[in-house]
Design an enzyme around this catalytic site. Sequence first.
Site, short mmCIF file in Angstrom:
data_model
loop_
_atom_site.label_atom_id
_atom_site.label_comp_id
_atom_site.label_asym_id
_atom_site.label_seq_id
_atom_site.Cartn_x
_atom_site.Cartn_y
_atom_site.Cartn_z
N LYS A 218 102.09 68.47 60.11
CA LYS A 218 103.45 68.43 60.64
C LYS A 218 103.63 69.37 61.83
O LYS A 218 102.85 70.28 62.07
CB LYS A 218 104.44 68.77 59.51
CG LYS A 218 104.53 67.65 58.48
CD LYS A 218 105.55 67.91 57.40
CE LYS A 218 105.63 66.72 56.45
NZ LYS A 218 106.55 66.97 55.32
N ARG A 253 100.54 67.78 49.01
CA ARG A 253 100.42 66.43 49.56
C ARG A 253 99.73 66.54 50.91
O ARG A 253 100.27 67.12 51.85
CB ARG A 253 101.81 65.79 49.69
CG ARG A 253 101.80 64.34 50.12
CD ARG A 253 103.22 63.76 50.11
NE ARG A 253 103.22 62.35 50.48
CZ ARG A 253 103.31 61.90 51.73
NH1 ARG A 253 103.45 62.76 52.73
NH2 ARG A 253 103.30 60.59 51.97
#
Length: 269
Positions: A218, A253
């Site tokens: 991210k 995750r």
Amino acid sequence: MHDYPPIILANGHGELRFQHVLLMGIVNITPDSFYDGGRYDDTGAALAHMRGMAAAGADIIDIGGASSRPGYTPLDAELEIRRILPVFEAAADLEPPLSVDTDQPQVAAAALAAGAALINNCGRLSAEMAAVAAEYDAPLVLMQREGFRSGADVIAGMREFFSRTLAFAERHGLRREQLILDPGLGFNKNAEQSMALLRHMDELLDFERPLLIGASRKRFVGVYYGGDTAGQRLSGSVQAALEAARRGAAILRVHDVAETAAALAGEDG
């Protein structure tokens, strides 16, 4: 590692046990996901990738048919189902339990009917999604993706969100024991807010629910750990995963299962 009680999975897939941090491998059956969009649209390619993740140490494999990147276009539920159902059916013999990554109750129901073990609800919890989870007695991830205003105390805001959403879930027939909490790093949050949540997530442990952390590739990872593009953020993603594990994450995750597993093993060693 925080002492989380086991979670019973749907469809006879046993339990999630938390003697170690669990790795949830990401498989996007999408053309437009921010990192791996278009790589696994073909069922054969997706299945090969999932087998590789399983061999590398994935404890769960999370299958999504719609992008949730910034600026994404919501997808029709029927199209999302057509994307993911062949993958769930082809992966029925995989050992790691399968999760469905969706914010649409119809999609979650179709995946559970095809053998999925849990729902990774990537949107606001609705009464309809709670009803699907209750029908299948499926574990359900509760994500905060609404964001916070600039300058807000994100930990206080996250505590308020989880308190309110846990209460909503229980009012709609879910057992607290089947719920997993996700602070939604990067979702409608700036880099500073996401990093504050990562560094102070241990202040959320008193909810006594497993925390799922998704930092992989991210934008905020690039800001704090380096990497201008998602493709350049492997090292930073692993560093963020280790930070989350040290602070009590139950599930990470990740796109890069092998590299994260190796880093976690090095920490334990």
